[in-house]
Design a protein around this motif. Structure first.
Motif, PDB file in Angstrom:
ATOM      1  N   ALA A 158      60.415  47.657 -23.328  1.00 11.73           N
ATOM      2  CA  ALA A 158      59.501  46.840 -24.043  1.00 11.73           C
ATOM      3  C   ALA A 158      60.266  45.921 -24.859  1.00 11.73           C
ATOM      4  N   THR A 159      61.318  46.207 -25.673  1.00 10.80           N
ATOM      5  CA  THR A 159      62.083  45.606 -26.495  1.00 10.80           C
ATOM      6  C   THR A 159      63.017  44.537 -25.610  1.00 10.80           C
ATOM      7  N   SER A 160      63.596  45.296 -24.526  1.00 11.39           N
ATOM      8  CA  SER A 160      64.287  44.341 -23.663  1.00 11.39           C
ATOM      9  C   SER A 160      63.812  43.069 -23.070  1.00 11.39           C
ATOM     10  N   THR A 161      62.567  43.255 -22.806  1.00  9.48           N
ATOM     11  CA  THR A 161      61.489  42.333 -21.927  1.00  9.48           C
ATOM     12  C   THR A 161      60.776  41.474 -23.021  1.00  9.48           C
ATOM     13  N   GLY A 162      60.984  41.662 -24.107  1.00  6.43           N
ATOM     14  CA  GLY A 162      60.302  40.631 -25.221  1.00  6.43           C
ATOM     15  C   GLY A 162      58.809  40.848 -25.757  1.00  6.43           C
ATOM     16  N   PHE A 163      58.510  42.447 -25.451  1.00  8.11           N
ATOM     17  CA  PHE A 163      56.996  42.588 -26.088  1.00  8.11           C
ATOM     18  C   PHE A 163      57.236  43.141 -27.480  1.00  8.11           C
ATOM     19  N   CYS A 164      56.457  42.661 -28.176  1.00 10.30           N
ATOM     20  CA  CYS A 164      56.612  43.075 -29.537  1.00 10.30           C
ATOM     21  C   CYS A 164      56.671  44.820 -30.029  1.00 10.30           C
ATOM     22  N   ARG A 167      49.879  47.604 -17.149  1.00 12.75           N
ATOM     23  CA  ARG A 167      48.893  48.132 -16.469  1.00 12.75           C
ATOM     24  C   ARG A 167      47.801  46.965 -15.907  1.00 12.75           C
ATOM     25  N   GLU A 168      47.915  45.945 -16.494  1.00 13.20           N
ATOM     26  CA  GLU A 168      46.983  44.905 -16.075  1.00 13.20           C
ATOM     27  C   GLU A 168      47.551  44.465 -14.864  1.00 13.20           C
ATOM     28  N   ARG A 169      48.868  44.208 -14.632  1.00 16.96           N
ATOM     29  CA  ARG A 169      49.604  43.776 -13.618  1.00 16.96           C
ATOM     30  C   ARG A 169      49.648  44.666 -12.312  1.00 16.96           C
ATOM     31  N   ARG A 170      50.008  45.947 -12.646  1.00 19.45           N
ATOM     32  CA  ARG A 170      50.184  47.082 -11.616  1.00 19.45           C
ATOM     33  C   ARG A 170      49.126  48.029 -11.457  1.00 19.45           C
ATOM     34  N   GLY A 171      48.293  48.099 -12.427  1.00 21.54           N
ATOM     35  CA  GLY A 171      47.160  49.100 -12.254  1.00 21.54           C
ATOM     36  C   GLY A 171      47.692  50.450 -12.573  1.00 21.54           C
ATOM     37  N   ILE A 172      49.067  50.691 -13.002  1.00 22.42           N
ATOM     38  CA  ILE A 172      49.548  51.808 -13.580  1.00 22.42           C
ATOM     39  C   ILE A 172      50.274  51.616 -14.684  1.00 22.42           C
ATOM     40  N   THR A 173      50.660  52.868 -15.464  1.00 22.58           N
ATOM     41  CA  THR A 173      51.565  52.826 -16.618  1.00 22.58           C
ATOM     42  C   THR A 173      53.093  52.593 -16.187  1.00 22.58           C
ATOM     43  N   PRO A 174      53.720  52.188 -17.018  1.00 21.25           N
ATOM     44  CA  PRO A 174      55.175  52.262 -16.673  1.00 21.25           C
ATOM     45  C   PRO A 174      55.904  53.683 -16.214  1.00 21.25           C
ATOM     46  N   ALA A 175      55.515  54.504 -17.006  1.00 24.37           N
ATOM     47  CA  ALA A 175      55.680  56.032 -16.878  1.00 24.37           C
ATOM     48  C   ALA A 175      55.448  56.292 -15.266  1.00 24.37           C
ATOM     49  N   VAL A 176      53.983  55.975 -14.768  1.00 29.26           N
ATOM     50  CA  VAL A 176      53.856  56.427 -13.414  1.00 29.26           C
ATOM     51  C   VAL A 176      54.596  55.613 -12.455  1.00 29.26           C
ATOM     52  N   PHE A 177      54.744  54.179 -12.631  1.00 26.54           N
ATOM     53  CA  PHE A 177      55.323  53.458 -11.757  1.00 26.54           C
ATOM     54  C   PHE A 177      56.886  54.193 -11.765  1.00 26.54           C
ATOM     55  N   ARG A 178      57.455  54.385 -12.834  1.00 26.72           N
ATOM     56  CA  ARG A 178      59.007  54.952 -12.488  1.00 26.72           C
ATOM     57  C   ARG A 178      58.859  56.339 -11.801  1.00 26.72           C
ATOM     58  N   LYS A 179      58.169  56.951 -12.139  1.00 26.58           N
ATOM     59  CA  LYS A 179      58.074  58.197 -11.204  1.00 26.58           C
ATOM     60  C   LYS A 179      57.738  57.867  -9.887  1.00 26.58           C
ATOM     61  N   ALA A 180      57.013  57.027  -9.483  1.00 24.10           N
ATOM     62  CA  ALA A 180      56.778  56.792  -8.024  1.00 24.10           C
ATOM     63  C   ALA A 180      58.160  55.996  -7.470  1.00 24.10           C
ATOM     64  N   ALA A 181      58.554  55.081  -8.129  1.00 21.05           N
ATOM     65  CA  ALA A 181      59.754  54.461  -7.628  1.00 21.05           C
ATOM     66  C   ALA A 181      60.922  55.452  -7.502  1.00 21.05           C
ATOM     67  N   GLU A 229      60.222  46.335 -14.445  1.00 18.89           N
ATOM     68  CA  GLU A 229      59.975  47.020 -13.204  1.00 18.89           C
ATOM     69  C   GLU A 229      61.446  47.227 -12.628  1.00 18.89           C
ATOM     70  N   PHE A 230      62.507  46.326 -12.788  1.00 17.66           N
ATOM     71  CA  PHE A 230      63.836  46.619 -12.544  1.00 17.66           C
ATOM     72  C   PHE A 230      64.278  47.565 -13.395  1.00 17.66           C
ATOM     73  N   LEU A 231      64.204  47.334 -14.579  1.00 19.01           N
ATOM     74  CA  LEU A 231      64.812  48.322 -15.574  1.00 19.01           C
ATOM     75  C   LEU A 231      64.023  49.872 -15.244  1.00 19.01           C
ATOM     76  N   LEU A 232      62.968  49.937 -14.990  1.00 23.12           N
ATOM     77  CA  LEU A 232      62.217  51.063 -14.730  1.00 23.12           C
ATOM     78  C   LEU A 232      62.781  51.694 -13.362  1.00 23.12           C
ATOM     79  N   ARG A 233      63.283  50.877 -12.570  1.00 25.12           N
ATOM     80  CA  ARG A 233      63.829  51.698 -11.242  1.00 25.12           C
ATOM     81  C   ARG A 233      65.266  52.137 -11.391  1.00 25.12           C
ATOM     82  N   HIS A 234      66.038  51.023 -12.089  1.00 27.09           N
ATOM     83  CA  HIS A 234      67.498  51.329 -12.202  1.00 27.09           C
ATOM     84  C   HIS A 234      68.152  51.787 -13.393  1.00 27.09           C
ATOM     85  N   THR A 235      67.469  51.856 -14.258  1.00 27.41           N
ATOM     86  CA  THR A 235      67.952  52.472 -15.557  1.00 27.41           C
ATOM     87  C   THR A 235      67.195  53.795 -16.197  1.00 27.41           C
TER      88      THR A 235
END
Length: 334
Positions: free
Chosen positions: A304-310, A320-334, A290-296
């Motif tokens: 995904a690579t920076s946070t250890g997901f394969c 999506r399981e945690r926030r109910g939205i995709t990372p792209a939607v979260f970035r746009k809202a932020a 979330e930090f990277l989506l907001r600030h980079t």
């Protein structure tokens, strides 16, 4: 007539005097990049272009022995002046480094800092310089910025104090503290803007390939812990997780590195934070995402690579399981 000339000479001398004067105290095995970033902002603001003449700003490294001071990477820095009258400077900046070296600081430095405080000279703690100011009894009643990386160390050494580890620097009256690294450049730019001018502060940062000055409240690019606990094993495990965000360790490996069994680690997590260590680790990685989506401007795949997901698919699903939205939607809202 003679009085008039003398007065004019005094005015010219006053106009040529530096607007910002800084004395540095370097702890043994100090962090070189934090010191260099701070000095370079002063250097570039002090003159035209990058000619480095100390016209608008001046700086010097102070010492009680004049012996070269080793940085944490082994590079030596030669002091310029003996400890003297702290009132010569607008600020005294203490640059810290390795935690283990803090108790080895010469008592002469502590006495000098106490004299500076008594003379109302503002004190600056860079990196673990805040620890040094605390040990000298000079931070009581002040807010204090430390790196998220050293948050747990600070709490262990200074019981009852609440350091700020979710912003890059803190200005509290005549105490200024920052988390080190690149944040020292932003704190130096804050001082340059205050005493010399905004244009000079921005010029320094631009020459250093830093986009612009960041305000104090800008979040540190780390992962501040929302999982607070007094349990030593859990705190050490959380710090180890933070240090291995991009390549997550298994619970068994974390336990092994901490000299505990996996069952013991899981019991401590369940009792103190109400979840398994693997879930805490996953939440930490997603919060960093979330930090990277907001600030980079990193892509979803890069995050995904920076946070250890394969791969990005697993990252998007977990997000999506945690926030109910995709990372792209979260970035746009932020």
């Amino acid at each position: 007539m003679e009085r008039s000339v003398g007065s004019g000479q005094q005015q010219r001398r006053a106009s040529l005097a530096p607007r910002l004067s800084v004395g540095f105290i370097l702890a043994r095995r100090f962090t070189l990049c934090a010191f260099a970033n701070f000095v370079d902002v002063l250097r570039l603001a002090a003159d035209e272009g990058d000619r480095s003449r100390p016209i608008l700003c001046e700086w010097t490294v102070l010492s009680d022995t004049m012996n070269p001071m080793p940085s944490s990477c082994g590079v030596l820095v030669q002091p310029n002046e003996w400890l003297g009258d702290p009132r010569k400077y607008d600020y005294i900046v203490v640059v810290g480094g390795l935690i283990d070296e803090i108790p080895n600081l010469s008592p002469e430095y502590a006495r000098y800092l106490q004299r500076a405080a008594a003379a109302k000279v503002p004190l600056v703690g860079v990196c673990t310089g805040a620890f040094i100011l605390h040990r000298a009894g000079l931070m009581d009643g002040y807010r204090c910025c430390v790196s998220w990386f050293h948050h747990a160390d600070f709490l262990e050494q200074f019981d009852g104090l609440k350091p700020v580890s979710d912003q890059i620097f803190v200005v509290d009256r005549d105490r200024l503290t920052c988390s080190g690294g690149a944040s020292s450049a932003h704190l130096a730019a804050h001082l340059v803007e205050k005493h010399v001018g905004r244009a000079q502060a921005r010029k320094s940062l631009h020459i250093m390939i830093i986009d612009d000055a960041l305000r104090a409240e800008k979040p540190q690019p780390g992962i501040p812990l929302d999982l607070t606990t007094d349990d030593a094993l859990v705190k050490k495990a959380l710090l180890l997780m933070q240090q291995n965000i991009d390549a997550p360790l298994s619970a068994a490996e974390i336990a092994r590195r901490l000299g505990a069994s996996r069952r013991q680690l899981e019991r401590h997590f369940q009792a103190n934070v109400g979840m398994a260590p693997t879930l805490a680790y996953k939440i930490m990685r997603l919060e960093y995402a979330e930090f990277l989506l907001r600030h980079t401007d990193q892509s979803v795949t890069e995050i995904a690579t920076s946070t250890g997901f394969c791969d990005s698919s697993h990252f998007i699903l977990a997000f999506r399981e945690r926030r109910g939205i995709t990372p792209a939607v979260f970035r746009k809202a932020a």
